[in-house]
Design a protein around this motif. Sequence first.
Motif, PDB file in Angstrom:
ATOM      1  N   PRO A 130       0.418  -1.322   0.049  1.00 47.72           N
ATOM      2  CA  PRO A 130       0.143  -0.133   0.033  1.00 47.72           C
ATOM      3  C   PRO A 130       0.865   0.887  -0.050  1.00 47.72           C
ATOM      4  CG  PRO A 130      -0.756  -1.684   2.217  1.00 47.72           C
ATOM      5  CD  PRO A 130       0.885  -2.285   0.549  1.00 47.72           C
ATOM      6  N   ALA A 133       2.029   1.970  -3.510  1.00 48.85           N
ATOM      7  CA  ALA A 133       0.991   2.444  -4.441  1.00 48.85           C
ATOM      8  C   ALA A 133       1.168   3.342  -3.785  1.00 48.85           C
ATOM      9  CB  ALA A 133      -0.571   1.260  -3.909  1.00 48.85           C
ATOM     10  N   ILE A 134       0.234   3.753  -2.885  1.00 50.47           N
ATOM     11  CA  ILE A 134       0.062   4.931  -2.955  1.00 50.47           C
ATOM     12  C   ILE A 134       1.205   6.244  -2.998  1.00 50.47           C
ATOM     13  CG2 ILE A 134      -0.501   7.448  -0.684  1.00 50.47           C
ATOM     14  CD1 ILE A 134      -1.827   4.594   1.177  1.00 50.47           C
ATOM     15  N   ASN A 135       1.912   6.261  -2.576  1.00 50.64           N
ATOM     16  CA  ASN A 135       3.293   7.118  -2.849  1.00 50.64           C
ATOM     17  C   ASN A 135       3.361   6.809  -4.994  1.00 50.64           C
ATOM     18  OD1 ASN A 135       3.748   7.454  -0.220  1.00 50.64           O
ATOM     19  ND2 ASN A 135       5.523   6.105  -0.664  1.00 50.64           N
ATOM     20  N   TYR A 137       1.204   6.766  -6.908  1.00 50.64           N
ATOM     21  CA  TYR A 137      -0.260   7.119  -7.241  1.00 50.64           C
ATOM     22  C   TYR A 137      -0.395   8.920  -7.690  1.00 50.64           C
ATOM     23  CZ  TYR A 137      -5.495   9.312  -7.345  1.00 50.64           C
ATOM     24  OH  TYR A 137      -6.218   9.517  -7.992  1.00 50.64           O
ATOM     25  N   LYS A 141       1.335  11.142 -11.514  1.00 51.14           N
ATOM     26  CA  LYS A 141      -0.076  10.942 -12.223  1.00 51.14           C
ATOM     27  C   LYS A 141      -0.582  10.971 -13.464  1.00 51.14           C
ATOM     28  CE  LYS A 141      -3.180  12.597  -9.019  1.00 51.14           C
ATOM     29  NZ  LYS A 141      -4.634  12.337  -8.182  1.00 51.14           N
ATOM     30  N   ASN A 146      -5.063   4.270 -11.457  1.00 55.63           N
ATOM     31  CA  ASN A 146      -5.938   4.234 -10.036  1.00 55.63           C
ATOM     32  C   ASN A 146      -5.266   3.679  -8.750  1.00 55.63           C
ATOM     33  OD1 ASN A 146      -6.686   1.841 -10.108  1.00 55.63           O
ATOM     34  ND2 ASN A 146      -8.322   2.057 -10.573  1.00 55.63           N
ATOM     35  N   ILE A 147      -5.535   3.427  -8.002  1.00 53.01           N
ATOM     36  CA  ILE A 147      -4.839   3.410  -6.270  1.00 53.01           C
ATOM     37  C   ILE A 147      -4.414   1.576  -7.070  1.00 53.01           C
ATOM     38  CG2 ILE A 147      -4.474   2.484  -4.372  1.00 53.01           C
ATOM     39  CD1 ILE A 147      -3.744   5.485  -4.681  1.00 53.01           C
ATOM     40  N   ALA A 148      -5.947   0.729  -7.351  1.00 50.31           N
ATOM     41  CA  ALA A 148      -6.039  -0.506  -7.579  1.00 50.31           C
ATOM     42  C   ALA A 148      -4.595  -1.014  -8.459  1.00 50.31           C
ATOM     43  CB  ALA A 148      -6.739  -1.421  -7.522  1.00 50.31           C
ATOM     44  N   GLU A 149      -4.216  -0.326  -9.590  1.00 47.72           N
ATOM     45  CA  GLU A 149      -3.688  -0.505 -10.745  1.00 47.72           C
ATOM     46  C   GLU A 149      -2.633  -0.414 -10.237  1.00 47.72           C
ATOM     47  OE1 GLU A 149      -6.167   0.048 -14.055  1.00 47.72           O
ATOM     48  OE2 GLU A 149      -5.197   2.061 -13.832  1.00 47.72           O
ATOM     49  N   HIS A 150      -2.059   0.614  -8.725  1.00 50.70           N
ATOM     50  CA  HIS A 150      -0.371   0.978  -8.367  1.00 50.70           C
ATOM     51  C   HIS A 150      -0.210  -0.360  -7.920  1.00 50.70           C
ATOM     52  CE1 HIS A 150       1.137   4.354 -10.455  1.00 50.70           C
ATOM     53  NE2 HIS A 150      -0.315   4.801 -10.174  1.00 50.70           N
ATOM     54  N   PHE A 151      -2.034  -0.392  -7.009  1.00 46.73           N
ATOM     55  CA  PHE A 151      -0.961  -1.335  -5.776  1.00 46.73           C
ATOM     56  C   PHE A 151      -0.613  -2.883  -7.165  1.00 46.73           C
ATOM     57  CE2 PHE A 151      -2.662  -5.184  -3.312  1.00 46.73           C
ATOM     58  CZ  PHE A 151      -2.422  -5.250  -2.136  1.00 46.73           C
TER      59      PHE A 151
END
Length: 242
Positions: A130, A133-135, A137, A141, A146-151
């Motif tokens: 996570p 993924a968040i960093n 995202y 940009k 989206n966050i799930a794809e970055h996951f």
Amino acid sequence: MSNKICLNCGHSLSDEFCSHCGQKSNTERITFHSLIKNDILGSIWHVETKFFQTIKNVLFRPGKTAMDYISGKRIRYNNFISLLLILFSFNVLGLHFYEKFAPQETLAQSSDIKAFFSKYSKTILFVIIPMLAINAYFLFKKVKLNIAEHFIIGTVSLLGILILFLLDDIVSLIGLWKPISMIFNIIDKIIFGLFILFPAITYWNAFKDSYSNPGLLWRVSTFYVLMGLEISIISFILYEIF
């Protein structure tokens, strides 16, 4: 073939596989020959080929592998989450054997660090993805994931790290043999360097067509700074509270 029906769900068949449930249309009576050829050898070959193909792609083109998966090219890969759990188990096993065979003086040099990460490895494992993924995202940009794809990209990055950890466990075990210990100590340092660089390799490989080299460089550098701070904070909290 159009007159046939699927023996699993009863729907009409028009191709090699049933369009309703996915079962093969060719489901003749099981014989000793078909059991060996299709059920035993076929299953082993399919699982092993797919497994090692996924491992190879994760190691040598991690970002491209993640982006292929996100874009819908998924049949060629093992499920990344399942693979993550398998590799995590292998790493735990590798660490167990290293601790079993390594001399006590070797273990004593890093006993506190190893004990800490062994105790909280599951927590760290499931927090890192996570964080990645968040960093990513916010830093990447422009690619509009989206966050799930970055996951998914974070999962592939961690998969590569676990593969390198497993290789390092094997190298460390072989390196316990004194006549070749110096050579394997050098290999161990190279693998450690690759482990540190692997997230950068993953994101560079994933987004090299979306950003200029300077743009990628400052984003990846900022990404590392953020990850370093976050991991330090989490490790400090775990160490102090528990």
